[in-house]
Write an enzyme that holds these catalytic residues in place. Structure first.
Site, PDB file in Angstrom:
ATOM      1  N   LYS A   1     -18.558 -19.208  -1.862  1.00 20.02           N
ATOM      2  CA  LYS A   1     -18.885 -19.893  -0.611  1.00 20.02           C
ATOM      3  C   LYS A   1     -19.340 -18.876   0.420  1.00 20.02           C
ATOM      4  CE  LYS A   1     -16.878 -21.253   3.114  1.00 20.02           C
ATOM      5  NZ  LYS A   1     -18.038 -21.121   4.022  1.00 20.02           N
TER       6      LYS A   1
ATOM      7  N   GLY B   1     -15.361 -23.301   6.441  1.00 22.76           N
ATOM      8  CA  GLY B   1     -14.202 -22.651   5.856  1.00 22.76           C
ATOM      9  C   GLY B   1     -13.020 -23.593   5.707  1.00 22.76           C
TER      10      GLY B   1
ATOM     11  N   GLY C   1     -14.055 -24.030   2.016  1.00 21.87           N
ATOM     12  CA  GLY C   1     -13.338 -22.776   1.761  1.00 21.87           C
ATOM     13  C   GLY C   1     -11.881 -23.038   1.398  1.00 21.87           C
TER      14      GLY C   1
ATOM     15  N   GLY D   1     -20.616 -24.834   3.197  1.00 19.88           N
ATOM     16  CA  GLY D   1     -19.813 -25.684   4.085  1.00 19.88           C
ATOM     17  C   GLY D   1     -18.818 -24.884   4.898  1.00 19.88           C
TER      18      GLY D   1
ATOM     19  N   GLU E   1     -10.624  -8.347   2.409  1.00 19.14           N
ATOM     20  CA  GLU E   1     -11.321  -7.327   3.210  1.00 19.14           C
ATOM     21  C   GLU E   1     -11.469  -7.900   4.606  1.00 19.14           C
ATOM     22  OE1 GLU E   1     -12.035  -4.418   2.120  1.00 19.14           O
ATOM     23  OE2 GLU E   1     -11.757  -4.732  -0.031  1.00 19.14           O
TER      24      GLU E   1
HETATM   25  P1  NAD Z   1     -14.350 -15.721   9.101  1.00 21.49           P
HETATM   26  O1  NAD Z   1     -13.003 -15.300   8.673  1.00 21.49           O
HETATM   27  O2  NAD Z   1     -14.482 -16.661  10.216  1.00 21.49           O
HETATM   28  O3  NAD Z   1     -15.153 -16.378   7.888  1.00 21.49           O
HETATM   29  C1  NAD Z   1     -15.361 -15.697   6.672  1.00 21.49           C
HETATM   30  C2  NAD Z   1     -15.552 -16.719   5.566  1.00 21.49           C
HETATM   31  O4  NAD Z   1     -14.327 -17.406   5.371  1.00 21.49           O
HETATM   32  C3  NAD Z   1     -16.605 -17.788   5.868  1.00 21.49           C
HETATM   33  O5  NAD Z   1     -17.295 -18.109   4.681  1.00 21.49           O
HETATM   34  C4  NAD Z   1     -15.759 -18.958   6.322  1.00 21.49           C
HETATM   35  O6  NAD Z   1     -16.370 -20.210   6.133  1.00 21.49           O
HETATM   36  C5  NAD Z   1     -14.549 -18.806   5.410  1.00 21.49           C
HETATM   37  N1  NAD Z   1     -13.319 -19.450   5.878  1.00 21.49           N
HETATM   38  C6  NAD Z   1     -12.926 -19.693   7.150  1.00 21.49           C
HETATM   39  N2  NAD Z   1     -11.728 -20.335   7.151  1.00 21.49           N
HETATM   40  C7  NAD Z   1     -11.362 -20.483   5.865  1.00 21.49           C
HETATM   41  C8  NAD Z   1     -10.234 -21.055   5.215  1.00 21.49           C
HETATM   42  N3  NAD Z   1      -9.242 -21.619   5.884  1.00 21.49           N
HETATM   43  N4  NAD Z   1     -10.192 -21.021   3.865  1.00 21.49           N
HETATM   44  C9  NAD Z   1     -11.169 -20.444   3.161  1.00 21.49           C
HETATM   45  N5  NAD Z   1     -12.281 -19.906   3.713  1.00 21.49           N
HETATM   46  C10 NAD Z   1     -12.362 -19.914   5.045  1.00 21.49           C
HETATM   47  O7  NAD Z   1     -15.134 -14.362   9.386  1.00 21.49           O
HETATM   48  P2  NAD Z   1     -16.592 -14.198   9.966  1.00 21.49           P
HETATM   49  O8  NAD Z   1     -16.554 -14.504  11.418  1.00 21.49           O
HETATM   50  O9  NAD Z   1     -17.545 -14.891   9.070  1.00 21.49           O
HETATM   51  O10 NAD Z   1     -16.826 -12.628   9.752  1.00 21.49           O
HETATM   52  C11 NAD Z   1     -16.473 -11.651  10.683  1.00 21.49           C
HETATM   53  C12 NAD Z   1     -15.217 -10.931  10.259  1.00 21.49           C
HETATM   54  O11 NAD Z   1     -15.386 -10.402   8.953  1.00 21.49           O
HETATM   55  C13 NAD Z   1     -14.890  -9.747  11.148  1.00 21.49           C
HETATM   56  O12 NAD Z   1     -13.524  -9.772  11.446  1.00 21.49           O
HETATM   57  C14 NAD Z   1     -15.227  -8.551  10.282  1.00 21.49           C
HETATM   58  O13 NAD Z   1     -14.512  -7.380  10.577  1.00 21.49           O
HETATM   59  C15 NAD Z   1     -14.895  -9.065   8.930  1.00 21.49           C
HETATM   60  N6  NAD Z   1     -15.565  -8.280   7.886  1.00 21.49           N
HETATM   61  C16 NAD Z   1     -14.820  -7.429   7.127  1.00 21.49           C
HETATM   62  C17 NAD Z   1     -15.436  -6.644   6.164  1.00 21.49           C
HETATM   63  C18 NAD Z   1     -14.646  -5.705   5.300  1.00 21.49           C
HETATM   64  O14 NAD Z   1     -15.176  -5.237   4.307  1.00 21.49           O
HETATM   65  N7  NAD Z   1     -13.406  -5.417   5.630  1.00 21.49           N
HETATM   66  C19 NAD Z   1     -16.816  -6.743   5.980  1.00 21.49           C
HETATM   67  C20 NAD Z   1     -17.537  -7.616   6.783  1.00 21.49           C
HETATM   68  C21 NAD Z   1     -16.910  -8.392   7.748  1.00 21.49           C
END
Ligand code: NAD
Length: 481
Positions: free
Chosen positions: A174, A207, A211, A205, A249
């Site tokens: 996803k 999260g 997700g 879709g 991550e």
């Molecule tokens: P997010 O956590 O909002 O979303 C990430 C993904 O998770 C999306 O696909 C989202 O739809 C999904 N998601 C959200 N809620 C969920 C749930 N309850 N169950 C399953 N899936 C769910 O993050 P974002 O805003 O897309 O990305 C930014 C964040 O990602 C920042 O905090 C950044 O530091 C982090 N990031 C970390 C790394 C790393 O390697 N450590 C790399 C890139 C980004």
């Protein structure tokens, strides 16, 4: 309007409940397409396809699996322009960045794991006195879930999918609902490369719906997740009691430590990149800059001078260096941090302003922003902003800067600039994080372990580490007396 679809069992399908989300172009704020707002039913359907494909895919000879992954890699290369345009349109990043970084790296991910799987070994241990030989088998897990964020959409999605497939698993992936376009294009490439139906399924879709359905699914054996720390907590809470394998991550708030004895010019160029590449929306960006007091004023002047030359503009312009932030919600979040500057003794040194780009009035543009802070304990230094905002502050001693670098809940990466070998070894050992760069930033060798400590995550991706994650180990002990 571009209508994206789910990719299930090798076919492009509408969401079962026929619900859709708008897809925005951050360069001008307009809606340019729709994507499925998938639900549990879509995930269940994808699971059935993946389960059916698993028997055959997991028994496919490694050479054949490898050949398919290498084919996917070269098809991504062949479609560089198409992928780069889609990524830039969806995410707001400069097209030059998508062409130079995101898309080539997605191809490299498939190429790397296509090769790595042919070298992945198991161990054997003989104990002569006992007349035993132990050997270890590494079986694919079954159906696994890969969930990725919006900042490096195709790059991070393929960083998970490629090793999962290489190891013989079937995948339900996803991508972020904010940047789904390149994942949609990937389905077509996989069919062309001859990836059997059902081996990779891509569900679009939210999260909280699609997700959450993936992480709650009883038969999905492992979750590889990249995203925010708060989402990581939800995933851990849901998946851990089900004893799923978890790789998380998460966020970062990385220190960039600059000593007076560094190679100054090299440091300056790299620090501009580590601060503002991809609009500062890289988890590895060095957002807390600590500068040795003796060169602080010089650095401040030179850094502002370099940053003021960065060109903010539409992502499609070849000369643009800073594009649009990814979404209205994220733009407002970043601006809310800038609004707090001054309340805690911090001082705006450069930027902090909305940029109005001609013919792109509704876009989410911001000047790169530099803030001088008085203390590492302020919000700007403790919370992940994930935008083009960095803080700078001077330090007097090694012990003080090490203490400040580690005094944060995150622990993803750190950069140290010094020509003192003893000092670089000392900091490399004592910085609390998963990755340390000395005299460089974001030079990536895909064989190396990648991941963070503390609130930055759990587990390691990259190289054989992630192939171990995507396999279940079984040890066999034979007595040959
Ligand atoms: P997010 O956590 O909002 O979303 C990430 C993904 O998770 C999306 O696909 C989202 O739809 C999904 N998601 C959200 N809620 C969920 C749930 N309850 N169950 C399953 N899936 C769910 O993050 P974002 O805003 O897309 O990305 C930014 C964040 O990602 C920042 O905090 C950044 O530091 C982090 N990031 C970390 C790394 C790393 O390697 N450590 C790399 C890139 C980004």
């Amino acid at each position: 309007m571009i209508q994206l679809k789910n990719f299930i069992n090798g076919e492009f399908l509408n969401p079962i409940q026929n619900q859709w989300l708008d897809n925005y172009n951050p360069s001008n704020g307009s809606v340019y397409g729709q994507l499925p707002n998938s639900c549990l039913k879509d995930v269940n359907f994808a699971y059935e396809a993946a389960k059916k494909a698993f028997e055959s895919w997991s028994n496919t000879p490694i050479e054949k699996r490898s050949a398919i992954l290498l084919k996917i890699a070269s098809l991504i290369d062949d479609n560089l322009d198409r992928f780069a345009e889609a990524e830039s349109k969806d995410n707001g990043k400069p097209i030059s960045v998508a062409k130079r970084l995101d898309v080539p790296r997605a191809a490299s991910n498939f190429r790397f794991f296509g090769h790595a799987i042919t070298q992945f070994q198991s161990e054997s241990h003989e104990t002569k006195s006992e007349k035993t030989i132990n050997y270890t088998l590494r079986h694919p897990l079954g159906v696994v879930g890969c969930i990725s964020p919006w900042n490096l959409p195709l790059y991070l999605l393929t960083w998970k999918i490629a090793p999962a497939l290489a190891a013989g698993n079937c995948v339900i992936a996803k991508p972020s609902e904010i940047t789904p376009y390149t994942a949609f294009l990937l389905g077509e490439i996989c069919n062309k490369a001859g990836l059997p139906k059902g081996v990779l399924n891509i569900i679009h879709g939210k999260g909280a719906n699609a997700g959450q359905a993936i992480i709650e699914h009883v038969h999905i054996k492992a979750i590889s997740f990249t995203g925010g720390t708060e989402t990581g907590k939800i995933i851990a809470r849901t998946a851990a009691p089900m004893f799923k394998k978890l790789s998380l991550e998460l966020g970062g708030k990385n220190p960039n430590i600059i000593f007076a004895d560094c190679d100054y010019e090299k440091m300056l160029i790299s620090t501009v990149k580590s601060s503002f590449s991809n609009q500062g929306q890289i988890c590895l960006c060095g957002s807390r800059i600590f500068v040795e007091a003796s060169i602080f004023d010089r650095f401040k002047t030179d850094f502002i001078k370099c940053v003021s030359k960065l060109i903010v503009g539409p992502p499609s312009n070849k000369s643009t260096q800073i594009g649009a932030l990814v979404s209205k919600a994220h733009y407002e979040k970043v601006l809310s941090f800038i609004d707090r500057v001054g309340s805690d003794g911090s001082k705006l040194l450069y930027g902090g302003k909305r940029v109005h780009v001609k013919d792109h009035e509704g876009g989410y543009y911001l000047t790169p922003t530099i803030v001088q802070v008085e203390s590492n304990s302020c919000q700007l230094n403790q919370e992940e902003i994930f935008g083009p905002v960095v803080t700078i502050m001077p330090f007097e001693s090694e012990s003080k800067v090490l203490e400040m670098a580690n005094d944060v809940k995150y622990g993803l990466s750190a950069t140290v600039w010094t020509n003192n070998l003893k000092r670089s070894l000392f900091f490399s050992e004592h910085l609390e994080c998963g990755i340390v760069w000395v005299n460089t930033w974001m030079q990536r060798d895909l064989r190396t372990p990648f991941g963070g400590v503390k609130s930055s995550g759990l587990g390691r991706e990259g190289g054989f580490e992630i192939l171990r994650f995507f396999t279940e180990t079984k040890n066999i002990c034979i007595n040959y007396k």
